[in-house]
Design an enzyme around this catalytic site. Structure first.
Site, PDB file in Angstrom:
ATOM      1  N   PRO A  14       0.744  -1.310   0.471  1.00 40.45           N
ATOM      2  CG  PRO A  14       0.214  -1.160   1.812  1.00 40.45           C
ATOM      3  CD  PRO A  14       0.670  -1.535   1.291  1.00 40.45           C
ATOM      4  NE  ARG A  22       3.981   6.994   1.241  1.00 45.24           N
ATOM      5  CZ  ARG A  22       4.345   5.814   1.590  1.00 45.24           C
ATOM      6  NH1 ARG A  22       4.517   4.615   1.136  1.00 45.24           N
ATOM      7  NH2 ARG A  22       4.279   5.159   3.260  1.00 45.24           N
ATOM      8  CE1 TYR A  27       8.877   5.262   3.366  1.00 46.44           C
ATOM      9  CE2 TYR A  27       7.283   6.916   2.879  1.00 46.44           C
ATOM     10  CZ  TYR A  27       7.784   5.806   3.513  1.00 46.44           C
ATOM     11  OH  TYR A  27       7.274   5.358   4.959  1.00 46.44           O
ATOM     12  NE  ARG A 111      10.036   6.375   8.324  1.00 45.83           N
ATOM     13  CZ  ARG A 111       9.032   6.180   6.981  1.00 45.83           C
ATOM     14  NH1 ARG A 111       9.636   5.249   6.635  1.00 45.83           N
ATOM     15  NH2 ARG A 111       7.772   7.435   7.566  1.00 45.83           N
TER      16      ARG A 111
HETATM   17  C1  DQA Z   1       7.982   1.437   3.766  1.00 46.26           C
HETATM   18  C2  DQA Z   1       8.620   0.697   4.834  1.00 46.26           C
HETATM   19  C3  DQA Z   1       7.093   1.057   6.204  1.00 46.26           C
HETATM   20  O1  DQA Z   1       6.923   1.272   6.844  1.00 46.26           O
HETATM   21  C4  DQA Z   1       5.841   1.809   5.118  1.00 46.26           C
HETATM   22  O2  DQA Z   1       4.608   2.303   5.605  1.00 46.26           O
HETATM   23  C5  DQA Z   1       5.632   1.986   3.789  1.00 46.26           C
HETATM   24  C6  DQA Z   1       7.013   1.622   2.547  1.00 46.26           C
HETATM   25  C7  DQA Z   1       9.274   1.658   2.757  1.00 46.26           C
HETATM   26  O3  DQA Z   1       9.756   1.275   1.529  1.00 46.26           O
HETATM   27  O4  DQA Z   1      10.402   2.172   3.503  1.00 46.26           O
HETATM   28  O5  DQA Z   1       5.171   2.391   2.925  1.00 46.26           O
HETATM   29  O6  DQA Z   1       7.988  -0.161   3.723  1.00 46.26           O
END
Ligand code: DQA
Length: 155
Positions: A14, A22, A27, A111
């Protein structure tokens, strides 16, 4: 037809369809399409075919994991937030019998507390996180090398 041994499934959970828009501080600026293009290029140079999928739905991800049985030689998965919550994805991953690489763009251990638990990690051959798009690129390289070495050992 491609050999099963040359096929890799990359699953994205998701909100990963929103990459580029985002939380770029976590990211990066690459879109999911950018990542797909890049890892397909890396895999193709090594003679591997990549099927790349994304869903916001837990059930769809579970179905794709089930359907992957006997069709791929390895799986890369970024389950997004389901990493931290989904027993259903954990159970599905337990059924498949190929190497799994868990990937995250961000360093989930640097995090919030709730991101520090991954239900998937214990099933993974390896985990790569914290490198943005490079996490996926490293994961593909690692998985292909792993599959090739296993193939050699079984010759
Ligand atoms: C994620 C880290 C997860 O905690 C977060 O909910 C994401 C992206 C990442 O790629 O850093 O949706 O998987």
């Amino acid at each position: 037809m491609e050999k099963v041994t040359n096929k890799i499934l990359v699953l994205n959970g998701p909100n990963l369809n929103m990459l580029g828009l985002r939380e770029q501080e976590y990211y990066g600026s690459s879109s999911l399409d950018d990542i797909e293009r890049s890892i397909k290029e890396i895999a193709e140079k090594k003679g591997f075919f990549v099927k790349f999928k994304q869903s916001n739905s837990e059930g769809e991800l579970v179905s794709w994991i089930q359907e992957s049985i006997n069709n791929y030689s390895g799986l890369v998965i970024n389950a997004g937030a389901y990493t931290h919550t989904s027993i259903a994805i954990f159970d599905a991953l337990k059924i498949i019998n190929v190497p799994i690489i868990e990937v995250h763009l961000s360093n989930i251990y640097a995090r919030e507390q709730f991101r520090k638990t991954s239900l998937i990690s214990e099933l993974a051959t390896g985990i790569i996180c914290g490198f943005g798009q490079l996490s996926y690129e490293l994961a593909i390289e690692a998985l292909i090398t792993n599959v090739q070495r296993k193939e050699k050992e079984n010759l």
